[in-house]
Write a protein that holds these residues in place. Structure first.
Motif, short mmCIF file in Angstrom:
data_model
loop_
_atom_site.label_atom_id
_atom_site.label_comp_id
_atom_site.label_asym_id
_atom_site.label_seq_id
_atom_site.Cartn_x
_atom_site.Cartn_y
_atom_site.Cartn_z
N SER A 91 23.21 15.99 6.46
CA SER A 91 21.96 16.02 7.22
C SER A 91 20.78 15.47 6.43
CB SER A 91 21.65 17.45 7.68
OG SER A 91 21.47 18.30 6.56
N ILE A 92 20.88 15.41 5.11
CA ILE A 92 19.80 14.83 4.30
C ILE A 92 19.56 13.38 4.71
CG2 ILE A 92 19.41 13.88 1.98
CD1 ILE A 92 19.93 16.54 0.81
N THR B 115 23.54 26.79 -2.21
CA THR B 115 23.79 25.46 -1.67
C THR B 115 22.61 25.00 -0.82
OG1 THR B 115 24.88 26.41 0.29
CG2 THR B 115 26.29 25.87 -1.59
N ILE B 116 22.57 23.70 -0.58
CA ILE B 116 21.55 23.14 0.30
C ILE B 116 22.08 23.23 1.73
CG2 ILE B 116 20.17 21.11 0.88
CD1 ILE B 116 20.68 20.12 -1.99
N PRO B 117 21.40 23.93 2.63
CA PRO B 117 21.93 24.09 3.99
C PRO B 117 21.73 22.83 4.83
CG PRO B 117 19.78 25.13 3.83
CD PRO B 117 20.12 24.65 2.44
N GLU B 118 22.56 22.68 5.85
CA GLU B 118 22.44 21.55 6.77
C GLU B 118 21.08 21.53 7.46
OE1 GLU B 118 24.30 18.97 7.46
OE2 GLU B 118 26.02 19.47 6.20
N ARG C 10 16.29 19.22 9.43
CA ARG C 10 15.26 19.45 10.45
C ARG C 10 13.86 19.11 9.95
NH1 ARG C 10 16.98 25.50 12.66
NH2 ARG C 10 19.11 24.98 13.34
N LEU C 11 13.73 18.92 8.66
CA LEU C 11 12.41 18.59 8.10
C LEU C 11 12.20 17.08 8.21
CD1 LEU C 11 12.50 20.95 4.98
CD2 LEU C 11 11.48 21.39 7.24
N LYS C 12 12.04 16.62 9.42
CA LYS C 12 12.07 15.19 9.74
C LYS C 12 10.97 14.38 9.07
CE LYS C 12 15.41 15.47 12.90
NZ LYS C 12 16.70 14.76 12.78
N HIS C 13 9.90 15.05 8.64
CA HIS C 13 8.76 14.33 8.10
C HIS C 13 8.73 14.32 6.57
CE1 HIS C 13 6.78 13.92 12.06
NE2 HIS C 13 7.41 15.06 12.32
#
Length: 293
Positions: free
Chosen positions: A106-107, A78-81, A85-88
């Motif tokens: 969170s995406i 799965t894609i984690p929440e 955090r990869l804001k850029h």
């Protein structure tokens, strides 16, 4: 002079080393992602003992992760929440893998995203409502998953969106009117869902559309004739819906740029678009991705 050149060289090396690093927060987010998507089984794995800049599919700029592109790399899980955090991030391309679970909310925090490609996975659940907040999106690709629910209201805010791929899911409900406000749309692919109701008249105002696929749904009512006059339209698929009967012979001459259509039976009579088909050279399944080049 030599001292100056030496100092410049040292500065250049130091600068490159600095910008090749990422913050602890972003690196941890990548490690969470690697673990949750079963990195040990990836086709091309990450060597976690090496710098992040060397990891497959990761692109850095000014010390930040700006692209995570792992197309067709056997990702699972799965894609984690923590992806939020990869804001850029500007590009997130995880298409053609076997990722399951829901699209994490969170995406929708990734405000710099231009491309979100999650097509051809095993994702379930609804499309997050807050996707409308990703105002820089140019590509939204969620095709061929098992997504349910409706197409979110508010997508009309995505004024830069060019490609919207939602085909081959289980989406239902009608098309939001504000979807027709995205004048930049070039490809709108909605085939093989459970969408219903009449088409918004505004669909005939999308002057940049070159591909429109509506086949295999439950749309009803009149197919706006003006669609056939869209200047860029080359592919149109409307078969296997419940549109009102129309005179195909009268429509054929509306736009010489359209792909070749054909009917079975006597074409001199008005035809019900439920039986409308298109040549095999214009199949939605032929959707191309840059990664395939």
């Amino acid at each position: 002079m030599k001292k100056g050149l030496f100092a410049l060289l040292i500065f250049s090396i130091s600068t490159n080393i600095f910008f090749a690093q990422v913050s602890k927060r972003e690196k941890e987010a990548l490690l969470h992602f690697y673990k949750h998507t079963q990195g040990e089984d990836w086709t091309v794995q990450w060597n976690l003992s090496q710098p992040v800049s060397s990891w497959h599919g990761v692109t850095l700029s000014n010390g930040h992760v700006v692209s995570l592109s792992l197309f067709n790399n056997n990702l699972g899980g799965t894609i984690p929440e923590e992806i939020g955090r990869l804001k850029h991030l500007e590009v997130l391309n995880l298409a053609f893998n076997r990722i399951s679970g829901k699209i994490p909310a969170s995406i929708t925090r990734l405000k710099h995203l231009k491309e979100l490609r999650l097509g051809k996975n095993q994702l379930v659940g609804p499309i997050p409502e807050a996707v409308k907040e990703l105002l820089n999106l140019e590509v939204l690709d969620l095709f061929s998953n098992s997504l349910t629910g409706t197409i979110p209201e508010g997508l009309g805010r995505l004024k830069k969106l060019k490609w919207l791929f939602l085909s081959y899911n289980s989406l239902e409900g009608s098309l939001p009117d504000d979807l027709m406000e995205i004048k930049t749309l070039e490809r709108l692919e909605l085939s093989d869902n459970q969408l219903q109701g009449p088409l918004p008249q505004g669909i005939a105002q999308l002057k940049n559309l070159n591909t429109l696929t509506l086949n295999e749904n439950n749309f009803r009512g009149l197919l706006p004739v003006a669609i056939f006059e869209l200047p860029q339209l080359t592919q149109l698929q409307v078969q296997n819906n419940f549109f009102d009967a129309m005179d195909f012979e009268a429509l054929k001459s509306k736009n010489s740029h359209l792909a070749i259509f054909y009917f079975e039976g006597n074409q001199e009579d008005p035809k019900d678009f439920k039986d409308f088909t298109i040549g095999q050279d214009t199949r939605t399944a032929d959707t191309k991705f840059e990664d395939e080049e």
